[in-house]
Structure formats: structure tokens, C-alpha cells
Design a protein around this motif. Structure first.
Motif, PDB file in Angstrom:
ATOM      1  N   LEU A 116       0.855  -1.182   0.000  1.00  0.00           N
ATOM      2  CA  LEU A 116       0.000   0.000   0.000  1.00  0.00           C
ATOM      3  C   LEU A 116       0.894   1.235   0.000  1.00  0.00           C
ATOM      4  O   LEU A 116       1.634   1.470   0.960  1.00  0.00           O
ATOM      5  CB  LEU A 116      -0.928   0.009   1.219  1.00  0.00           C
ATOM      6  CG  LEU A 116      -1.834   1.239   1.350  1.00  0.00           C
ATOM      7  CD1 LEU A 116      -2.767   1.355   0.142  1.00  0.00           C
ATOM      8  CD2 LEU A 116      -2.641   1.176   2.642  1.00  0.00           C
ATOM      9  N   ILE A 117       0.833   2.000  -1.103  1.00  0.00           N
ATOM     10  CA  ILE A 117       1.651   3.200  -1.249  1.00  0.00           C
ATOM     11  C   ILE A 117       0.787   4.411  -0.927  1.00  0.00           C
ATOM     12  O   ILE A 117      -0.249   4.621  -1.565  1.00  0.00           O
ATOM     13  CB  ILE A 117       2.228   3.310  -2.666  1.00  0.00           C
ATOM     14  CG1 ILE A 117       3.005   2.034  -3.013  1.00  0.00           C
ATOM     15  CG2 ILE A 117       3.130   4.526  -2.790  1.00  0.00           C
ATOM     16  CD1 ILE A 117       3.469   1.977  -4.456  1.00  0.00           C
ATOM     17  N   MET A 118       1.205   5.183   0.063  1.00  0.00           N
ATOM     18  CA  MET A 118       0.440   6.354   0.483  1.00  0.00           C
ATOM     19  C   MET A 118       1.228   7.621   0.206  1.00  0.00           C
ATOM     20  O   MET A 118       2.452   7.638   0.270  1.00  0.00           O
ATOM     21  CB  MET A 118       0.124   6.249   1.974  1.00  0.00           C
ATOM     22  CG  MET A 118      -0.781   5.076   2.323  1.00  0.00           C
ATOM     23  SD  MET A 118      -0.798   4.701   4.095  1.00  0.00           S
ATOM     24  CE  MET A 118       0.824   3.916   4.290  1.00  0.00           C
ATOM     25  N   GLY A 119       0.520   8.668  -0.117  1.00  0.00           N
ATOM     26  CA  GLY A 119       1.177   9.939  -0.390  1.00  0.00           C
ATOM     27  C   GLY A 119       0.246  10.905  -1.076  1.00  0.00           C
ATOM     28  O   GLY A 119      -0.786  10.518  -1.621  1.00  0.00           O
ATOM     29  N   GLU A 120       0.628  12.168  -1.058  1.00  0.00           N
ATOM     30  CA  GLU A 120      -0.187  13.195  -1.684  1.00  0.00           C
ATOM     31  C   GLU A 120      -0.214  13.016  -3.199  1.00  0.00           C
ATOM     32  O   GLU A 120       0.633  12.326  -3.778  1.00  0.00           O
ATOM     33  CB  GLU A 120       0.359  14.580  -1.327  1.00  0.00           C
ATOM     34  CG  GLU A 120       0.307  14.901   0.160  1.00  0.00           C
ATOM     35  CD  GLU A 120       0.926  16.252   0.471  1.00  0.00           C
ATOM     36  OE1 GLU A 120       1.274  16.988  -0.478  1.00  0.00           O
ATOM     37  OE2 GLU A 120       1.062  16.581   1.674  1.00  0.00           O
ATOM     38  N   THR A 121      -1.165  13.669  -3.840  1.00  0.00           N
ATOM     39  CA  THR A 121      -1.243  13.647  -5.295  1.00  0.00           C
ATOM     40  C   THR A 121       0.034  14.220  -5.895  1.00  0.00           C
ATOM     41  O   THR A 121       0.530  15.259  -5.457  1.00  0.00           O
ATOM     42  CB  THR A 121      -2.449  14.489  -5.770  1.00  0.00           C
ATOM     43  OG1 THR A 121      -3.646  13.890  -5.268  1.00  0.00           O
ATOM     44  CG2 THR A 121      -2.513  14.535  -7.290  1.00  0.00           C
ATOM     45  N   GLY A 122       0.565  13.516  -6.890  1.00  0.00           N
ATOM     46  CA  GLY A 122       1.743  14.007  -7.591  1.00  0.00           C
ATOM     47  C   GLY A 122       3.067  13.620  -6.996  1.00  0.00           C
ATOM     48  O   GLY A 122       4.117  14.108  -7.427  1.00  0.00           O
ATOM     49  N   THR A 123       3.075  12.736  -6.002  1.00  0.00           N
ATOM     50  CA  THR A 123       4.348  12.346  -5.381  1.00  0.00           C
ATOM     51  C   THR A 123       5.029  11.178  -6.079  1.00  0.00           C
ATOM     52  O   THR A 123       6.168  10.843  -5.759  1.00  0.00           O
ATOM     53  CB  THR A 123       4.143  11.989  -3.891  1.00  0.00           C
ATOM     54  OG1 THR A 123       3.067  11.048  -3.781  1.00  0.00           O
ATOM     55  CG2 THR A 123       3.802  13.229  -3.072  1.00  0.00           C
ATOM     56  N   GLY A 124       4.342  10.522  -7.027  1.00  0.00           N
ATOM     57  CA  GLY A 124       4.984   9.448  -7.787  1.00  0.00           C
ATOM     58  C   GLY A 124       4.653   8.060  -7.301  1.00  0.00           C
ATOM     59  O   GLY A 124       5.503   7.163  -7.332  1.00  0.00           O
ATOM     60  N   LYS A 125       3.410   7.856  -6.882  1.00  0.00           N
ATOM     61  CA  LYS A 125       3.026   6.537  -6.349  1.00  0.00           C
ATOM     62  C   LYS A 125       3.087   5.455  -7.418  1.00  0.00           C
ATOM     63  O   LYS A 125       3.540   4.339  -7.175  1.00  0.00           O
ATOM     64  CB  LYS A 125       1.619   6.628  -5.735  1.00  0.00           C
ATOM     65  CG  LYS A 125       1.549   7.539  -4.503  1.00  0.00           C
ATOM     66  CD  LYS A 125       0.198   7.533  -3.838  1.00  0.00           C
ATOM     67  CE  LYS A 125      -0.844   8.291  -4.629  1.00  0.00           C
ATOM     68  NZ  LYS A 125      -0.568   9.751  -4.694  1.00  0.00           N
ATOM     69  N   GLU A 126       2.622   5.787  -8.640  1.00  0.00           N
ATOM     70  CA  GLU A 126       2.682   4.779  -9.707  1.00  0.00           C
ATOM     71  C   GLU A 126       4.122   4.479 -10.094  1.00  0.00           C
ATOM     72  O   GLU A 126       4.463   3.344 -10.439  1.00  0.00           O
ATOM     73  CB  GLU A 126       1.893   5.245 -10.930  1.00  0.00           C
ATOM     74  CG  GLU A 126       1.887   4.208 -12.047  1.00  0.00           C
ATOM     75  CD  GLU A 126       0.976   4.562 -13.208  1.00  0.00           C
ATOM     76  OE1 GLU A 126       1.064   3.879 -14.250  1.00  0.00           O
ATOM     77  OE2 GLU A 126       0.189   5.518 -13.081  1.00  0.00           O
ATOM     78  N   LEU A 127       4.967   5.481 -10.044  1.00  0.00           N
ATOM     79  CA  LEU A 127       6.387   5.278 -10.349  1.00  0.00           C
ATOM     80  C   LEU A 127       6.996   4.237  -9.420  1.00  0.00           C
ATOM     81  O   LEU A 127       7.699   3.326  -9.855  1.00  0.00           O
ATOM     82  CB  LEU A 127       7.129   6.599 -10.218  1.00  0.00           C
ATOM     83  CG  LEU A 127       8.649   6.519 -10.373  1.00  0.00           C
ATOM     84  CD1 LEU A 127       9.025   6.248 -11.814  1.00  0.00           C
ATOM     85  CD2 LEU A 127       9.304   7.797  -9.891  1.00  0.00           C
ATOM     86  N   ILE A 128       6.708   4.335  -8.125  1.00  0.00           N
ATOM     87  CA  ILE A 128       7.241   3.372  -7.162  1.00  0.00           C
ATOM     88  C   ILE A 128       6.640   1.993  -7.401  1.00  0.00           C
ATOM     89  O   ILE A 128       7.328   0.971  -7.310  1.00  0.00           O
ATOM     90  CB  ILE A 128       6.968   3.848  -5.730  1.00  0.00           C
ATOM     91  CG1 ILE A 128       7.686   5.181  -5.473  1.00  0.00           C
ATOM     92  CG2 ILE A 128       7.418   2.807  -4.725  1.00  0.00           C
ATOM     93  CD1 ILE A 128       9.192   5.128  -5.658  1.00  0.00           C
ATOM     94  N   ALA A 129       5.332   1.947  -7.731  1.00  0.00           N
ATOM     95  CA  ALA A 129       4.688   0.660  -8.020  1.00  0.00           C
ATOM     96  C   ALA A 129       5.352  -0.021  -9.210  1.00  0.00           C
ATOM     97  O   ALA A 129       5.595  -1.235  -9.202  1.00  0.00           O
ATOM     98  CB  ALA A 129       3.204   0.873  -8.291  1.00  0.00           C
ATOM     99  N   ARG A 130       5.642   0.740 -10.255  1.00  0.00           N
ATOM    100  CA  ARG A 130       6.324   0.176 -11.427  1.00  0.00           C
ATOM    101  C   ARG A 130       7.729  -0.297 -11.082  1.00  0.00           C
ATOM    102  O   ARG A 130       8.193  -1.323 -11.585  1.00  0.00           O
ATOM    103  CB  ARG A 130       6.369   1.199 -12.558  1.00  0.00           C
ATOM    104  CG  ARG A 130       5.018   1.452 -13.225  1.00  0.00           C
ATOM    105  CD  ARG A 130       5.138   2.445 -14.371  1.00  0.00           C
ATOM    106  NE  ARG A 130       3.851   2.666 -15.000  1.00  0.00           N
ATOM    107  CZ  ARG A 130       3.337   1.905 -15.971  1.00  0.00           C
ATOM    108  NH1 ARG A 130       4.044   0.870 -16.418  1.00  0.00           N
ATOM    109  NH2 ARG A 130       2.166   2.168 -16.499  1.00  0.00           N
ATOM    110  N   ALA A 131       8.405   0.467 -10.229  1.00  0.00           N
ATOM    111  CA  ALA A 131       9.763   0.075  -9.824  1.00  0.00           C
ATOM    112  C   ALA A 131       9.732  -1.250  -9.065  1.00  0.00           C
ATOM    113  O   ALA A 131      10.594  -2.114  -9.261  1.00  0.00           O
ATOM    114  CB  ALA A 131      10.377   1.174  -8.966  1.00  0.00           C
ATOM    115  N   ILE A 132       8.737  -1.425  -8.200  1.00  0.00           N
ATOM    116  CA  ILE A 132       8.603  -2.689  -7.466  1.00  0.00           C
ATOM    117  C   ILE A 132       8.351  -3.834  -8.439  1.00  0.00           C
ATOM    118  O   ILE A 132       8.943  -4.916  -8.321  1.00  0.00           O
ATOM    119  CB  ILE A 132       7.454  -2.583  -6.431  1.00  0.00           C
ATOM    120  CG1 ILE A 132       7.848  -1.593  -5.330  1.00  0.00           C
ATOM    121  CG2 ILE A 132       7.125  -3.946  -5.850  1.00  0.00           C
ATOM    122  CD1 ILE A 132       6.717  -1.282  -4.369  1.00  0.00           C
TER     123      ILE A 132
END
Length: 483
Positions: free
Chosen positions: A199-215
Motif C-alpha cells: 500500500l503506497i500512500m502519499g499526496e497527489t503528484g508524489t509518484g506513487k505509480e512510479l514506485i509501483a512500477r519500480a517494485i
């Protein structure tokens, strides 16, 4: 190529043949090659004719004579016997033509698929017998099933490829040297090789999808698909179909079967962005998939196995949503096996120069401009700003600035900066008044934002604008659903 015929090759009679003998020989050979037999059934339920190929495709011994209707029905698949009996009865009662597809248990060749066509024969306006033919379509059906399977695989690949091409991630690499960002990357690297939900939490625009793709890229599923879905962007009436697919005719407009995101991500990773916006009904279905590793399409009855890793993301406070009754606590604990919280850009300002340099080079190249330096005054202004829109906002600012700049030095117009980024906050009374109006509208509509009866219509503003204000003011719209 087709396999050898189920029956043995016919021997041509020796010596000269009459026209009838020649016709009968070619008819037998034609039926054998086509795996098709012909037959005749009388009104009393007794067959009075079976061609040689009919005996072969149903594996009855011609030496024992033509089987009875009951004996023939006994070799059919138990789920199809009643259908055949009713079809035969209908032809005799109503005098109509009919064709039907069914399955047969063949002792030598296993389950076979047959297609029979029947036509009534009338005498004195009464149906006295039924004549017809039966075609073994097993190879044809197997070929169609393989085509359907390949079509589904191609569909999956095309959907995923299209989404990969259309995806607009904020940046290709996680850029920055701040300790806050490095901590996030270290967590991502540790959880990547596992199959644990994240579960990736963070404000809008912080790059949550980027981290998901990296994982995903660092996992054992990297060779399979990464499929993303924005749960907040899909109407609640369609989200079940989007995730789990639907069968033809499942609802109005479902003109054909459609694969859902779980099937597209089979063997890979499914990224559920804005998971906190899922309707409660969908939350229950998602919980079942995570627990049982199976699901069924909308309008379907077959349980489909599921091998998908789920990574979810949210910019909402799910604990508040749980307290408000808009998010299930059991689903939260299933999704929150490994939490990762992304820091906002204002908490890692030391990364801003690196990001600015990256985006300037990226958009300058796209615009065909050559930038040799970055104005220090502009860089200082960018570092002083609080960036409520985070990296996405920074990205947009630099792209807009490069459209305007006419020299080899990148800069941001001072007047535009002060208006765009350094404007003083609104008076508290104005914020309070606006929040009260929004909350009153949400109370009146029981949390509904869009539509003719929604809060946006009451306030006279676009639904997207109201959604933005709700997020800015940190209003929990879901708390008003039961109001």
C-alpha cells in the motif's frame, strides 16, 4: 491436419457397380471423411436407419443392430440428454426443423462434440418420422477454442501495450539524493522480490505509480504485465466490470465478453490507484480475490483462478475512511501488508535542483530548444515554493516555462511566479465559508458530488472543480453518505 477417421476405410465393392451401388459407396465415403452420419427416427421412438458412419461416431456395433433411442441417449453427456429429448419431442409435436450441439462420451476417443440437424417428414399432415444427420465437430470446436484463447491473449497484450504507451508517469527515474527518497527506494527494493501486497500512500503528484512500477520491475513477475487502473476515474456502476470483466449480456450494452484487469494482469502485477475510492460492493469482491485467489466475471457463474500481485495506492486517510464506514477495515489490512509512504516534495527540497535540471533537458529536447543554463533567481524561487501539487506540479511549471523562454537560459517569469506560486493564502474566513458551503451541499446530497442531483450542481460549479476543492480542504465526502 485432421486425425484419421474414427471409422475404418470403406472397401470399394469388386466388379462392375450399378448406379445405386456407386452412389451408396460415395455417400458412405463422403460421410466417413466428413465424420457425419445420417439416420431416421420414427414417431414411436425407434430408429429404423443408421448409416455406417453414425455407428462409428457413436461407437455402436453394427452387428448388434440399430440402438434404441434410450440406448443412444445413454452415451450422451448427462447434462445434454434432457436437451436432446426435448428437442426431439418438439420436432414431432410442432413439425419444425431443429439443430442442436451436444457432447458424447466415446469409449475410444473420449469426449466428442456433435452437431445434429433434424427435419420432420409429414404424412397426412402428421409428423411420422424424423430424418437428419450428425456431424462430429470436435476438431472444429477445438480449433475455435484455440482461436478464442489466442484472441484473448492478443487482447491482453494489446490492452497492456496500449496502456504502457499512453501512461504518463511523472518521470522515468526516481531522481533525488534526499534521505527521505532514499528510504522509500530502500523499502521498495526489499519488498520487490516478494509477493506481498503493498500500500503506497502519499499526496497527489508524489509518484506513487512510479514506485509501483519500480517494485514490479524488480520482482519475479517483471516479465509479465503491469496493469494499472485508476479507481477514482471509473464510474461506480462500471468498476466491477472493469476489474473482473463481464460476460455477453451481463448488462445493457454488454454485447460481447470482456476481460477485466485481473485477467489482463494474470501472472503479473495489478496497480490499484486511488483504492480508497472503491465502492463498498467492489471492496467486498476485491477482498475475496485477495483471500481466495479466484473471482467470477460480472454475469458469469464460473470461478476463475487468479495469480496476480496487487499493489495499491491512495492519497486519502484510510483510517478516517474506515471510521466513517466508507472503507472496510478487513480489506485495509489485506492491502496494508507492506506500507510505503511517499514524502511530499516540500519535505525533500534538496531534490528540486536535480528534478529541475532533468525536466528542463527533457522538455527542451522535445521543444527543439537548446538550454545551456538555469537562472539562479528562478531556481531559488522554485525551491522556496511549497509545491502542493508536488512533482507533477513542478513538471507542469517547467514545461510551461520552456514554451515561453526565448533564450538559452531557462527562467521563470517573475510576475508569473508571484501570481502562480507565491500568492498569499486566502483569508481564513473565506476558506471557512467555502468549506461550510461545500459541506452543506454534501449533506443535502448525501455525499454525491456529480450529476443533476449532486453537490456540484447545487453549488453551480463543475464536478471536477468541486472534487479538487474537497481534496484541498481535506473534506471526507464519504462521511456524508449516510447523513
Amino acid at each position: 491436419m485432421k486425425h484419421d477417421s474414427l471409422s475404418t476405410r470403406s472397401e470399394r465393392p469388386q466388379g462392375p457397380l450399378t448406379d445405386i451401388e456407386r452412389s451408396e459407396f460415395y455417400l458412405r465415403e463422403g460421410e466417413r471423411l466428413a465424420h457425419m452420419g445420417s439416420w431416421s427416427l420414427k414417431a414411436d421412438g425407434l430408429f429404423d436407419y443408421w448409416s455406417p458412419e453414425t455407428f462409428a461416431i457413436f461407437d455402436f456395433d453394427p452387428a448388434k443392430g440399430i440402438p434404441t433411442l434410450t440406448q443412444w441417449l445413454a452415451v450422451l453427456h448427462h447434462d445434454d440428454r434432457d436437451l436432446l429429448a426435448k428437442t426431439i419431442d418438439k420436432i414431432f409435436r410442432e413439425g419444425v426443423n431443429a439443430d442442436v450441439q451436444y457432447r458424447v462420451h466415446h469409449p475410444k476417443h473420449g469426449q466428442r462434440t456433435m452437431h445434429s440437424t433434424g427435419e420432420p417428414v409429414f404424412e397426412n399432415r402428421k409428423v411420422t418420422r424424423l430424418i437428419g444427420n450428425t456431424l462430429d465437430i470436435t476438431e472444429h470446436e477445438n480449433a475455435l477454442e484455440e482461436i478464442r484463447r489466442l484472441k484473448d491473449e492478443l487482447y491482453k497484450e494489446n490492452i497492456v501495450l496500449r496502456e504502457e504507451i499512453n501512461s504518463t508517469s511523472m518521470f522515468e527515474e526516481a531522481l533525488g539524493t534526499s534521505s527521505a527518497l532514499q528510504h522509500v527506494l530502500a523499502l521498495a527494493a526489499k519488498v520487490a522480490p516478494t509477493d506481498s501486497t503493498v500500500l503506497i500512500m502519499g499526496e497527489t503528484g508524489t509518484g506513487k505509480e512510479l514506485i509501483a512500477r519500480a517494485i514490479h520491475k524488480r520482482s519475479k513477475r517483471a516479465e509479465r504485465s503491469f496493469v494499472g487502473v485508476n479507481c477514482a476515474a471509473i464510474p461506480s456502476s462500471l468498476i466491477m466490470s472493469e476489474l473482473f470483466g463481464h460476460e455477453k449480456g451481463a448488462f445493457t450494452g454488454a454485447v460481447q465478453r470482456r476481460l477485466g484487469r485481473f485477467e489482463l494482469a494474470e501472472g503479473g502485477t495489478l496497480f490499484l490507484d486511488e483504492v480508497g475510492d472503491l465502492p463498498l460492493e467492489t471492496q467486498i469482491a476485491l477482498l475475496r480475490v485477495l483471500q481466495e485467489h479466484e473471482f467470477e466475471r460480472v454475469g458469469g457463474t464460473e470461478m476463475l483462478p487468479c495469480d496476480v500481485r496487487v499493489i495499491s495506492a491512495t492519497n486519502r486517510d484510510l483510517h478516517s475512511a474506515i471510521a466513517a464506514g466508507s472503507f472496510r477495515s478487513d480489506l485495509f489490512y489485506r492491502l496494508n501488508v507492506f506500507p510505503i509512504e511517499l514524502p511530499p516534495l516540500r519535505e525533500r527540497k534538496e531534490d528540486i535542483p536535480i528534478l529541475v535540471n532533468y525536466f528542463v533537458n527533457r522538455y527542451a529536447k522535445r521543444a527543439g530548444k537548446k538550454i545551456e543554463s538555469i537562472q539562479k533567481k528562478s531556481l531559488d524561487a522554485l525551491q522556496e515554493y511549497s509545491w502542493p501539487g508536488n512533482v507533477r506540479e513542478l513538471q507542469n511549471v517547467i514545461e510551461r516555462s520552456l514554451i515561453i523562454v526565448d533564450s538559452n537560459e531557462f527562467s521563470v517569469d517573475g510576475n508569473w511566479l508571484s501570481h502562480e506560486f507565491q500568492s498569499s493564502p486566502r483569508p481564513a474566513s473565506r476558506v471557512s465559508s467555502e468549506q461550510e458551503q461545500i459541506e452543506a451541499a454534501l449533506t443535502q446530497t448525501k455525499g454525491k458530488v456529480s450529476g443533476r442531483q449532486g453537490a456540484a450542481a447545487i453549488l453551480g460549479i463543475p464536478a471536477s472543480t468541486l472534487e479538487s476543492k474537497i481534496r484541498t480542504l481535506r473534506i471526507n465526502k464519504h462521511a456524508y453518505r449516510g447523513a
